[in-house]
Design an enzyme around this catalytic site. Sequence first.
Site, PDB file in Angstrom:
ATOM      1  N   HIS A   1      79.200  35.048  27.818  1.00  0.00           N
ATOM      2  CA  HIS A   1      80.231  35.509  26.871  1.00  0.00           C
ATOM      3  C   HIS A   1      81.442  36.073  27.636  1.00  0.00           C
ATOM      4  O   HIS A   1      81.775  37.246  27.520  1.00  0.00           O
ATOM      5  CB  HIS A   1      79.565  36.603  26.012  1.00  0.00           C
TER       6      HIS A   1
ATOM      7  N   GLU B   1      83.515  31.147  25.781  1.00  0.00           N
ATOM      8  CA  GLU B   1      82.089  31.336  26.066  1.00  0.00           C
ATOM      9  C   GLU B   1      81.373  29.997  26.215  1.00  0.00           C
ATOM     10  O   GLU B   1      81.571  29.088  25.404  1.00  0.00           O
ATOM     11  CB  GLU B   1      81.462  32.161  24.938  1.00  0.00           C
TER      12      GLU B   1
END
Length: 282
Positions: A154, A256
Amino acid sequence: VELGMGQGGLAVARVFARAGSAEIYLRGAHVSAWVPTGGSPVIWMSEQSEYAPGVPLRGGVPICFPWFGAHPTDATAPSHGFARLADWRLAEAREAGDDVVLVFVLTDTEATRASAWPHRFEARYTVTVGAQLALSLQVTNLDTAQLSYEEALHTYLAVADIRQTEVSGLEGAPFTDRLTGPRPAESEPVRFDAETDRIYLNSTAATTVTDTATGRQITIMKQGSASTVVWNPWIDKAAAMADFGDNEYTGMVCVETCNVRDNAITLAPGAGHEMSVRYSVA
Ligand code: TA6
């Protein structure tokens, strides 16, 4: 490589390679900094990040595993899984040419076996630091039955101004906007003028973050990842997060590298899967 004390008294590995330096907290094997030598930081961290137990760092590269977002059935389970809250073990640190390679390992514990995802597993996370940053997450099923999981690196990337930033490479790919639902493909790069939270499924393309204010381009090449998420909280959502400064949203974008939702991974007993991503700056 130096092992030391980071913020909040947390153990941190500091890496100094010829062409780049990095910092990785053992909590969550969380990359919190990567700076190409002679360049500016590529990974963004919030000034308001907490370094307290049970609270993920805000920024860097959170490892979301073994689920993405809220757990589908267990409301008490932590957002984005338990891996980013766990203490990973630094199993290897070695030089590879001009680069430095660290390998972090997380295996199931009494706590994870009592969690919403109770499987036996090993996760090996390889961080290669140099002129580029390469991350690889390899998950092995040590259980006697098949298991499924979601995963996401992320990554929070630093930009001069989100309003002059675009993410290219996803043109032509349909996506789901977490705010408004399924959306048709777009022919233009992603630009930002409001909260943006997009999940692209079946998307294996490389992406580029172009900082038109400075001309910097961050190229993101990935393997073993079928999903891509693009996120900026914008004003209201940033203000609603205690660990996110009110005006910090202008300096970051999350791109991400994931396998989420329909792209979740299923492993037979003994099988493994690798997801990797490489960041380079031009
Ligand atoms: O990746 C985007 C997202 O799923 C957003 O919906 C937002 O929740 C973000 O992750 C941050 O999640 P966190 O649990 O780290 O605050």
